[in-house]
Design an enzyme around this catalytic site. Structure first.
Site, PDB file in Angstrom:
ATOM      1  N   CYS A   1      16.087  -2.455  63.307  1.00  0.00           N
ATOM      2  CA  CYS A   1      15.144  -3.215  63.972  1.00  0.00           C
ATOM      3  C   CYS A   1      14.306  -4.166  63.006  1.00  0.00           C
ATOM      4  CB  CYS A   1      14.159  -2.375  64.895  1.00  0.00           C
ATOM      5  SG  CYS A   1      14.530  -1.587  66.133  1.00  0.00           S
TER       6      CYS A   1
ATOM      7  N   CYS B   1      12.217   1.904  63.280  1.00  0.00           N
ATOM      8  CA  CYS B   1      13.593   1.764  63.174  1.00  0.00           C
ATOM      9  C   CYS B   1      13.867   0.858  62.290  1.00  0.00           C
ATOM     10  CB  CYS B   1      14.070   1.171  64.707  1.00  0.00           C
ATOM     11  SG  CYS B   1      15.842   0.743  64.963  1.00  0.00           S
TER      12      CYS B   1
END
Length: 459
Positions: A56, A53
């Site tokens: 993230c 991600c």
């Protein structure tokens, strides 16, 4: 720089990197499956992430700063992170649906964080939720101190009552957004007038408002509407949260980097309306503010707005309105709002079936574009692989149909050739039979002639 100096510099960088990783490991704990049982003894602030991600990865340095600051403040809240793709059962138990997901886990409760992903906002959320649900104010000095620290302050005044029970229930759900306090009547300043007790008040915008059950309806809905100041600097998170309030949001869409009078004046005009006409629009559930850039608004409206401009969004049905003329003064804004209330301005958007289908198509298109922009290789893999598989399947089906058709065609040709051969053979046999019959007749005639001659001689 000599070879020795370069070597020493590389060693220094390596040492700093190792030290940084060790420090982050101390302040942010990498969690595993044992966390499910260990968490009940502490308060945890957890980042559920996915290794692939991009959001993230952007949050990771901020999360390390959060862990470092919480340790410096000696907070009882422990900071950790968990790979939700490796421990899917735990992530599902806590209701993780996207990445990154930030939750504060306290006792048996899990509180979602939905604000900006900045160090200060996350830390403030952790302090607010990890503390007491209702914070008492024992003195007027404490009240004034807290009032200066908080732009929006909810306060329950009075003793035990059904209203207090509702207040506690609302606080348990909305503590993720704002603080809740309580005080006795003696703590309240003299400028506050209460017609009845107990009461719930909100202090904001240099004034206060008292909750009235008959006019304001449900206490939770009232708190959810009043937790915002009358004028806001709107961002993507705030705009998302405002959609749950049912308010009509009047926003100046500007370019924050553009210092021209056209942009700055439009912001000032909306601020003047929010301040000077606050009493008129407060009960009508209006919200005023400005937003830097049009990306979030364009995504919400599925439209392309020119900047600067003013847009009014009805969060109860997702309709929006654009002014019929250029906004230059507070009077123009007032006329714009009155035209909306009178229904003389055409409403756009909405939540009908066509708009929902349009939203699905718009979300798919924007997702595909954003994936290819951020990571072309990943986009080619995610979308190219399924297309390749489908193409191979289609090709296999087509070639299989072609082979079957070719086989059927060859079978039919063979059958026709066989039938033709059979017919030809039958014809040949008939010809042979006729030829044999002819030969038999010739032989019979030949045999008959000597017999006739012999009979004549005998005569």
């Amino acid at each position: 720089m000599g070879a020795g100096s370069a070597r020493h510099l590389l060693l220094l960088y390596a040492a700093v990197a190792v030290f940084g990783q060790t420090l982050n490991a101390d302040v942010v704990e990498e969690l595993d499956e044992s966390f499910k049982d260990d968490r009940k003894n502490s308060i945890w602030l957890v980042d559920f992430y996915a290794p692939w991600c991009a959001h993230c990865r952007r949050l990771e340095p901020v999360w390390n700063e959060v862990g470092l600051e919480m340790k410096r403040l000696r907070s009882p809240v422990k900071v950790g992170k968990m790979d939700a793709t490796s421990y899917t059962s735990i992530a599902s138990e806590f209701g993780v649906r996207g990445y990154p997901t930030i939750k504060l886990l306290k006792n048996d409760l899990a509180y979602n964080y939905r604000g900006p992903r900045t160090r200060d906002d996350i830390i403030e959320f952790a302090h607010r939720v990890s503390g007491a649900l209702i914070r008492p104010l024992p003195s007027q000095q404490m009240f004034e101190h807290v009032k200066k620290r908080h732009r929006v302050l909810f306060l329950y005044v009075g003793g035990e009552s059904p209203l207090k029970e509702k207040y506690i229930e609302v606080a348990s759900e909305l503590i993720v957004y704002t603080y809740f306090f309580s005080a006795s009547e003696e703590v309240i300043p003299e400028y506050v007038t209460l017609n009845e007790m107990p009461a719930v008040l909100v202090f904001k915008d240099e004034t206060y408002f008292v909750y009235d059950e008959y006019e304001d309806g449900d206490l939770k809905s009232w708190v959810n509407r009043e937790r915002f100041q009358n004028y806001l600097t709107v961002d993507g998170f705030t705009l998302y949260e405002l959609t749950d309030t049912g308010k009509l949001i009047v926003i100046a869409v500007i370019d924050g980097k553009n210092a021209t009078i056209e942009h700055t004046r439009l912001q000032e005009v909306i601020q003047e309306v929010a301040k000077d006409y606050r009493d008129r629009f407060h009960r009508r559930d209006f919200q005023f503010g400005h937003i830097d850039g049009s990306d979030y608004v364009n995504n919400m409206l599925m439209d392309e707005l020119s900047v600067p401009t003013v847009v009014a969004i009805n969060t109860s049905n997702h309709q929006y309105f654009l002014p019929a003329r250029h906004i230059e003064s507070p009077e123009d804004v007032m006329q714009f709002i009155n035209d909306i209330l009178d229904g003389t301005i055409e409403a756009r958007g909405g939540d009908g079936i066509l708009q929902r289908l349009k939203r699905i198509c718009y979300d798919v298109r924007t997702t595909v574009v954003s994936v290819f922009r951020s990571s072309p290789f990943l986009g080619c893999f995610l979308f190219g692989l399924p297309l390749g598989v489908i193409s191979i399947m289609c090709y296999g089906i087509y070639t299989a149909d072609t082979d079957v058709a070719y086989t059927e065609e060859r079978t039919e040709v063979s059958k026709q050739e066989t039938e033709t051969r059979d017919v030809r053979d039958e014809g040949n046999e008939e010809e042979k039979k006729e030829e044999n019959n002819g030969n038999s007749l010739v032989l019979s005639d030949a045999e008959q002639e000597p017999k006739d001659i012999l009979e004549k001689k005998n005569d």
